[in-house]
Every structure is written in structure tokens, then in C-alpha cells.
Design an enzyme around this catalytic site. Structure first.
Site, PDB file in Angstrom:
ATOM      1  N   LYS A 268       0.847  -1.201   0.000  1.00 41.97           N
ATOM      2  CA  LYS A 268       0.000   0.000   0.000  1.00 41.97           C
ATOM      3  C   LYS A 268       0.881   1.249   0.000  1.00 41.97           C
ATOM      4  O   LYS A 268       2.003   1.204   0.500  1.00 41.97           O
ATOM      5  CB  LYS A 268      -0.845   0.042   1.285  1.00 41.97           C
ATOM      6  CG  LYS A 268      -2.008  -0.908   1.310  1.00 41.97           C
ATOM      7  CD  LYS A 268      -2.815  -0.710   2.587  1.00 41.97           C
ATOM      8  CE  LYS A 268      -4.007  -1.653   2.631  1.00 41.97           C
ATOM      9  NZ  LYS A 268      -5.001  -1.420   1.574  1.00 41.97           N
ATOM     10  N   ARG A 342     -10.561 -11.244   1.641  1.00 37.58           N
ATOM     11  CA  ARG A 342     -11.417 -12.253   1.016  1.00 37.58           C
ATOM     12  C   ARG A 342     -10.786 -13.640   1.076  1.00 37.58           C
ATOM     13  O   ARG A 342     -11.483 -14.646   1.043  1.00 37.58           O
ATOM     14  CB  ARG A 342     -11.748 -11.817  -0.425  1.00 37.58           C
ATOM     15  CG  ARG A 342     -10.554 -11.644  -1.294  1.00 37.58           C
ATOM     16  CD  ARG A 342     -10.839 -10.840  -2.567  1.00 37.58           C
ATOM     17  NE  ARG A 342     -10.968  -9.405  -2.305  1.00 37.58           N
ATOM     18  CZ  ARG A 342     -11.272  -8.500  -3.235  1.00 37.58           C
ATOM     19  NH1 ARG A 342     -11.505  -8.880  -4.482  1.00 37.58           N
ATOM     20  NH2 ARG A 342     -11.359  -7.235  -2.930  1.00 37.58           N
TER      21      ARG A 342
HETATM   22  N1  BES Z   1      -8.226  -3.457   4.180  1.00 45.90           N
HETATM   23  C1  BES Z   1      -8.368  -3.047   2.850  1.00 45.90           C
HETATM   24  C2  BES Z   1      -9.671  -2.284   2.602  1.00 45.90           C
HETATM   25  C3  BES Z   1      -9.756  -0.898   3.136  1.00 45.90           C
HETATM   26  C4  BES Z   1      -9.184   0.155   2.461  1.00 45.90           C
HETATM   27  C5  BES Z   1     -10.508  -0.644   4.246  1.00 45.90           C
HETATM   28  C6  BES Z   1      -9.320   1.430   2.942  1.00 45.90           C
HETATM   29  C7  BES Z   1     -10.657   0.643   4.712  1.00 45.90           C
HETATM   30  C8  BES Z   1     -10.062   1.673   4.077  1.00 45.90           C
HETATM   31  C9  BES Z   1      -8.364  -4.244   1.902  1.00 45.90           C
HETATM   32  O1  BES Z   1      -7.639  -5.329   2.310  1.00 45.90           O
HETATM   33  C10 BES Z   1      -7.807  -3.777   0.600  1.00 45.90           C
HETATM   34  O2  BES Z   1      -6.686  -3.373   0.589  1.00 45.90           O
HETATM   35  N2  BES Z   1      -8.616  -3.827  -0.434  1.00 45.90           N
HETATM   36  C11 BES Z   1      -8.209  -3.382  -1.715  1.00 45.90           C
HETATM   37  C12 BES Z   1      -8.773  -4.350  -2.703  1.00 45.90           C
HETATM   38  C13 BES Z   1      -8.228  -4.196  -4.083  1.00 45.90           C
HETATM   39  C14 BES Z   1      -6.766  -4.561  -4.132  1.00 45.90           C
HETATM   40  C15 BES Z   1      -9.023  -5.087  -5.000  1.00 45.90           C
HETATM   41  C16 BES Z   1      -8.790  -1.984  -1.931  1.00 45.90           C
HETATM   42  O3  BES Z   1      -9.885  -1.713  -1.466  1.00 45.90           O
HETATM   43  O4  BES Z   1      -8.103  -1.168  -2.543  1.00 45.90           O
HETATM   44 ZN    ZN Z   2      -5.596  -5.270   1.730  1.00 46.20          ZN
END
Ligand code: BES
Ligand code: ZN
Ligand code: ZN
Length: 500
Positions: A268, A342
Site C-alpha cells: 500500500k 477475502r
Molecule cells: N483493508 C483493505 C480495505 C480498506 C481500504 C478498508 C481502505 C478501509 C479503508 C483491503 O484489504 C484492501 O486493501 N482492499 C483493496 C482491494 C483491491 C486490491 C481489489 C482496496 O480496497 O483497494
Molecule cells: Zn488489503
């Protein structure tokens, strides 16, 4: 906080007066025992319109030791809802200062038991701050607040029971917040498991099973293992069983428990990455719900499955391009290691089928896309059963925790099963509809009743709490940090559920 209910007329400490908008003088049955000077002061601010009793507004008046008062606005009497009472209680608590002292008496205008209870509930929910990591001066030590809610002789029993139920549920909400707020250097899978283990010692109707890393590998929990293997702090699954001897179907709750989500190899960006400590909010919701049910003496069977892992980049972390196989036997092409929630849930959902579920609900801070869609105002809610989805939506409305219906469309399922190399893929084909494609992915791992290959899928709902588990400015039940959302929704849903 100690909250009691009494029909006695005495004013102990600061008087709290909830008022309807448009009140021009102190209501007759609220003024007994108040010094004349304080009565006049209240009447003046009301008559002059200096305090209009708008929703969530408060005003403090100080008329000497015997005459401290907090006025609390409820809004217009003809429009007021139970939620306004809860919010008014929370607003009063938020505005309390040292000068108000530690004892309070609440005298209500014309209102029912449910409304009075909601006001007390708002005070309890808002009475929370997370300062475990702050040095405290002796003077700063919190003195326990003593709050007395006044009611009629007739209401006493019912209101007392309601308040004691709210106290139990609030413990669950506060536990969920404590877990979420705990920094990720001190909150990791093993710590969560230890906490569950210690917690269960207080209840003889709860059993905890911890599936550790080696056992998870052996059992074939490929999703949980893949996400957690790149961390020194290995993943585990923690299973809560309440009243396991009770026969028949039961609710099974499944939680995403990523104690820190760096994104893994699909790292990230740095900005706000600290917030990813809340990525175990789904598991905190499950644990908090168990506490709320245990505290309130729930007699039915309930199971909670929490999927705990830390998502780290490392030489032994999973890679984009990997293909893994989880408990269900289906393979998953990993296209982005940041779509990890997921993966752990795929094993948790499949495992849920072992516990004779009447329904399965999962909770997850799953997607940023859900926050784009609904902001911080509502949880995304998906289900394979429209009536069940409506029941959850209504339970949320009843307690003032919004969960908004979202679509589970065949096109999204197609997108997530359209891998060139595996049965499923953990990423959608494009960037659109990311919260929906995530839900459609999860659906692939919800077992059929009795795992019957030809049968129908177990009733299931998915709640994406990415926007509601923390960061909501309009959730006035909490000052900041983790909200503890949906512990109350779940307690309400489960304790009122009518099985067909
Ligand atoms: N934990 C995150 C989701 C999240 C992001 C929650 C911001 C709260 C605030 C999750 O694991 C994630 O990173 N999801 C990605 C999915 C994508 C790679 C398909 C996302 O939401 O960008
Ligand atoms: Zn994630
Ligand atoms: Zn995550």
C-alpha cells in the site's frame, strides 16, 4: 459509569434535563427541589430562546453547588425518534466537564421507557476513551460517574431491566473498540487468540478453539495461510462457541481479522497506512457480539469464527501470480496481495458450514470501494437471500446502525470466476464495482446446506464495514477511533430472531 434507575424525586449532583424544542419554561414535574435562582435561570434561557433544545445541543448552567444543570436538546416533540434520545444522551456525556462533578440525575419530560432507556444507552456508549498508552497524572484519574435515571414507580422495573441489558451490550461494543484501537505492535493473531481464551474463562457457556498455524496448514486453510505466512506473527483461526450443547441451527458469524494490512507484496502507499490496524474490525465485531450476548445471558447457540493474520511483505510472503487452494478445494489466482481479506474469509466461510448454521454473516473492513460508494454513513450489505438482507437492514435501522443493501449480480460472480488458470481470481477485471466483486468472490466460498454438492447455498450475508468501523464523524456514539459498530445490530438480530 454506574447507571441506576429510581423513582425517587431527589436530585443527586448535577441535574440533566432533556427538553423538546420550543419548551419555553421548565416543565412543572422537572422543577421540584431546584433552588429558585436556578429555576429562574433556566426559565430565562428558555424564554429568551438562548437554548432552543435543538437535536444534540446542550447547555450547562451553574448556580452554585446545589444548582448545576445540563440542558439537553431532543428536537421537536412531534418528530423525535428513539435515536434522538440516544444521541441526546451521548451529547450530554460528550459535554461533561470536571466542574459537573461525578454524580448526575436525569429528569425526563413526557417520554416512554424505551426513550428513557435510549438516552441512558447513548450516555453509556459515549462513555469511552482509549488511553491505555497515555501517562496519567494522579489528578487525571477518572472518577466513576454515577448517573441516576428518574422514572415513575410503574416504570421502574421495566427501565431497570432495559438499562441492565444496555450495560451488557455496551460492554461488547467497548470490547470491540478496545480490540480495534489497540496498536498493531501489541495486537496480532496470537494476542487476539490469547484474549479470547482468557475472556472465555469468565463464562462457563463459552468454548474457544484455536487453530494455530501448523494446524491451519495441515487442515488445508490455504487462504489464511497464504495471507499470514509472510509475517513473523503467524496466522490462526479462533472459534467461539456459545451454548454449544443447545440443539438445532444457529447463527454463525465470521470475521476478517487482519491485525495489520500493509498490502503485502502489492504494498500500500504510505499515507494513512497506520489506519490498517483497524483491519481486524470484522473479528472485533464478532468478539464484541459474543461478549454482548454472554453479558446479557443469551441462552441460544451462537458460533463466531475469527480469521486472524498479519499481511506483510517478505521473502516468504505470497506473490501476485500465485495460485492457492483453500478449505473449499477451489483454487484462487492471486492477482493482488492487498485483496487479502477475502482470502482469509474464504476459509472462515467454508469452515462455518461445520457448525450447523441457520445463517452465516461475515464482517469485514473489506474494500476501499465500499467507502467510495457509501462514505462513512452506512455499511455495505449483500446477501444471497433478499428477505434475510431486509431483516439485517431493519435490525440496523432499529438500533441506529445503518447497513445499506448492495447487489450480488451474476455478472460480478462471472468476473471473479473468470481466471485463465484457477477456479477463481482475487481481483476484478477492472476497477469498477470493487465492493460488489469482493462480495461476489466471497459467495463462491459459502457452502451449501450440509455441504451437499447438489443442494442450495446456506443463507448468508456479507457486511463491508470498511467505512463504518472507524473514521465516521457522524457516528456520535463515539469520540474517535474504532466505533464498535454492529455489535448492537447483531445482538438485536440474534436475540429477536424467529427461526422458520
Ligand atoms: N483493508 C483493505 C480495505 C480498506 C481500504 C478498508 C481502505 C478501509 C479503508 C483491503 O484489504 C484492501 O486493501 N482492499 C483493496 C482491494 C483491491 C486490491 C481489489 C482496496 O480496497 O483497494
Ligand atoms: Zn488489503
Ligand atoms: Zn485488508
Amino acid at each position: 459509569m454506574e447507571m441506576t434507575v429510581s423513582a425517587s424525586d431527589n436530585i443527586n449532583g448535577t441535574l440533566i434535563l432533556p427538553l423538546y424544542e420550543g419548551t419555553e419554561a421548565i416543565p412543572e414535574d422537572s422543577e421540584r427541589g431546584l433552588p429558585q435562582s436556578v429555576k429562574s435561570q433556566i426559565n430565562r434561557v428558555l424564554a429568551d430562546g438562548d437554548f432552543k433544545a435543538k437535536k444534540k445541543s446542550t447547555m450547562s448552567l451553574f448556580g452554585g453547588e446545589e444548582g448545576k444543570v445540563i440542558l439537553a436538546g431532543l428536537g421537536k416533540s412531534e418528530e423525535v425518534t428513539i435515536h434522538d434520545f440516544r444521541k441526546a444522551g451521548a451529547a450530554v456525556l460528550a459535554g461533561m466537564k470536571k466542574v459537573h462533578g461525578s454524580e448526575f440525575t436525569v429528569r425526563f419530560p413526557t417520554a416512554g421507557v424505551a426513550q428513557k432507556g435510549a438516552f441512558g444507552e447513548g450516555m453509556m456508549l459515549r462513555d469511552y476513551s482509549y488511553d491505555n498508552y497515555k501517562m496519567k497524572d494522579e489528578e487525571d484519574e477518572d472518577v466513576e460517574k454515577k448517573i441516576r435515571l428518574m422514572c415513575s414507580e410503574k416504570e421502574n422495573k421495566e427501565l431497570s431491566a432495559l438499562i441492565s441489558k444496555c450495560q451488557g451490550i455496551t460492554k461488547g461494543v467497548h470490547l470491540s473498540r478496545d480490540l480495534g484501537n489497540c496498536p498493531p505492535n501489541d495486537m496480532y493473531p496470537e494476542v487476539f487468540a490469547d484474549m479470547a481464551w482468557e475472556w472465555a474463562k469468565d463464562y462457563d457457556n463459552v468454548d474457544i478453539t484455536i487453530i494455530n498455524y501448523d494446524q491451519a496448514v495441515k487442515a488445508g486453510m490455504g487462504g489464511l495461510v497464504a495471507v499470514g505466512m509472510g509475517s513473523e506473527r503467524k496466522p490462526c483461526m479462533v472459534i467461539f462457541e456459545m451454548n454449544k450443547g443447545v440443539k438445532g441451527k444457529c447463527p454463525v458469524l465470521v470475521g476478517k481479522g487482519i491485525t495489520f494490512d500493509t498490502g503485502g507484496i502489492s504494498l500500500k502507499p504510505g499515507a494513512n497506512m497506520d489506519e490498517m490496524k483497524y483491519d481486524m474490525g470484522g473479528s472485533a465485531t464478532v468478539f464484541g457480539t459474543m461478549e454482548a450476548l454472554a453479558q446479557t445471558g443469551y441462552k441460544g447457540k451462537v458460533v463466531g469464527i475469527t480469521c486472524m493474520a498479519e499481511n506483510m511483505p517478505a521473502s516468504n510472503a505470497q506473490r501476485p501470480g500465485d495460485v492457492i487452494k483453500g478449505l473449499s478445494g477451489k483454487t484462487i489466482e492471486i492477482l493482488n496481495t492487498d485483496a487479502e481479506g477475502r482470502l482469509v474469509l474464504s476459509d472462515g466461510l467454508w469452515k462455518a458450514g461445520e457448525y450447523n448454521p441457520g445463517f452465516i454473516i461475515d464482517f469485514a473492513t473489506l474494500t476501499g470501494a465500499c467507502v467510495v460508494a457509501l462514505g462513512h454513513e452506512a455499511t455495505g450489505l449483500w446477501s444471497n437471500d433478499d428477505d434475510f438482507r431486509t431483516k439485517i437492514h431493519e435490525a440496523g435501522n432499529d438500533v441506529g446502525e445503518l447497513a445499506w443493501p448492495m447487489p450480488l449480480l451474476p455478472a460480478f460472480e462471472k468476473e471473479m470466476t473468470d481466471s485463465k488458470i484457477a477456479d477463481t481470481r482475487n481481483l476484478g477485471a477492472g476497477r469498477w464495482g470493487g465492493a460488489n466483486t469482493a462480495a461476489a468472490f466471497l459467495k463462491q466460498f459459502v457452502p451449501n446446506w450440509n455441504y451437499d454438492k447438489e443442494g442450495e447455498q446456506i443463507t448468508w450475508a456479507h457486511m463491508d464495514i470498511a467505512g463504518t468501523y472507524w473514521g465516521s464523524k457522524t457516528n456520535t456514539m463515539v469520540k474517535n477511533g474504532a466505533t464498535g459498530i454492529h455489535v448492537r445490530t447483531m445482538h438485536h438480530l440474534i436475540t429477536n430472531f424467529k427461526w422458520d
